[in-house]
Design a protein around this motif. Sequence first.
Motif, PDB file in Angstrom:
ATOM      1  N   ALA A 219      -0.639  24.352   8.908  1.00  0.00           N
ATOM      2  CA  ALA A 219       0.799  24.300   9.171  1.00  0.00           C
ATOM      3  C   ALA A 219       1.519  23.460   8.114  1.00  0.00           C
ATOM      4  O   ALA A 219       2.603  23.827   7.631  1.00  0.00           O
ATOM      5  CB  ALA A 219       1.059  23.727  10.569  1.00  0.00           C
ATOM      6  N   GLU A 330       5.015  23.003  18.837  1.00  0.00           N
ATOM      7  CA  GLU A 330       4.009  23.271  17.809  1.00  0.00           C
ATOM      8  C   GLU A 330       4.614  23.849  16.541  1.00  0.00           C
ATOM      9  O   GLU A 330       4.171  23.535  15.435  1.00  0.00           O
ATOM     10  CB  GLU A 330       2.938  24.239  18.342  1.00  0.00           C
ATOM     11  CG  GLU A 330       1.805  24.445  17.336  1.00  0.00           C
ATOM     12  CD  GLU A 330       0.753  25.409  17.813  1.00  0.00           C
ATOM     13  OE1 GLU A 330      -0.387  25.320  17.315  1.00  0.00           O
ATOM     14  OE2 GLU A 330       1.048  26.255  18.663  1.00  0.00           O
ATOM     15  N   ARG A 331       5.650  24.653  16.639  1.00  0.00           N
ATOM     16  CA  ARG A 331       6.195  25.327  15.463  1.00  0.00           C
ATOM     17  C   ARG A 331       7.287  24.513  14.765  1.00  0.00           C
ATOM     18  O   ARG A 331       7.868  24.971  13.791  1.00  0.00           O
ATOM     19  CB  ARG A 331       6.731  26.701  15.849  1.00  0.00           C
ATOM     20  CG  ARG A 331       5.611  27.646  16.305  1.00  0.00           C
ATOM     21  CD  ARG A 331       6.128  29.038  16.652  1.00  0.00           C
ATOM     22  NE  ARG A 331       6.698  29.706  15.486  1.00  0.00           N
ATOM     23  CZ  ARG A 331       7.209  30.932  15.526  1.00  0.00           C
ATOM     24  NH1 ARG A 331       7.230  31.602  16.665  1.00  0.00           N
ATOM     25  NH2 ARG A 331       7.709  31.484  14.431  1.00  0.00           N
TER      26      ARG A 331
END
Length: 332
Positions: A219, A330-331
């Motif tokens: 990420a 999470e994003r």
Amino acid sequence: MSRIAVFGAGSWGTAFSIVLADAGNEVTIWGRREAVCADINDHHENRDYLPDVKLPDTVSATHDPVVAVDGADAVIFAVPSQSFRENLVDWAPVLPEVPLVSLMKGVELGSLKRMSEVIAEVTGAGEERIAVVSGPNLSKEIANREPAASVVACADEDVAKRLQAMCHATAFRPYTSVDVLGCELGGAYKNVVALAVGMAVGLGFGDNTTASVITRGLAETARLATRLGADPLTLMGLAGLGDLVATCSSPLSRNRTFGEKLGQGQTTEEIYASTRQVAEGAKSCASLLALAEKNDVDAPIAEHVDAVVAGRSTARDMMQAFIDRDTKAERD
């Protein structure tokens, strides 16, 4: 049969030379140390970096860059990224007008340039002549001809296809891409993530911890790469996720091994003194952190890895800092 020059007689330069030779090419390796070149020429081995691996008869070596590039149809670079510019300045006057290919995975300290950008700046070559090869390619496994895949990236798709044909061997399957930036950042950043994973292993943590670090590392890589203009799908492919998984999971990975030693309490200086192999992540973590900060990208893994490598923090402090960070979606 094409003639290809490979600058760098370390483990990856030698392993990729085997790939090129297996694909039907004549390969000349430039080596910094004449003793290594003599070993390759006299015994068809590079015992300093890949002991017990027999090199094809179509691989030779020289310490003379003029000899290395004589008649070359492509030039490959496989030297440590932080010394690349200094070497390239010496080589540039003799390089022919052929594709110039980087196997290196790092970002230059100070300038924050990727290796393809260093090639362009030093040689004046256009982007249509500059390519990179990146993927899950651990040197020892490649040299042993275990099946593997990789990505050949160039802004000119036709050049990428020509290079693809040059390195398509029985056990090596290359794919093409035009996303040079994404491939380079994926390759450079995974080394930093592998250091963090290695530290977790060195501390005695298991698969849950390492999987969490790998995933958050992906990420973090994607945040920076896409901010700079990379295709996010590149980070899901061989030069992103594939390379990340191999480097973080294998005991053959120099970066993971370096991290394990940090996790076990060794200092950076002690680790450097114990090996001639270069862990690119230890050299590039500061430049990747600086690149992220310059582009206002949150990079906690690069930040904490850099602190441990520089001796400002410990591996245990790093792992605790990851847990203590503010929670979020999470994003985000």
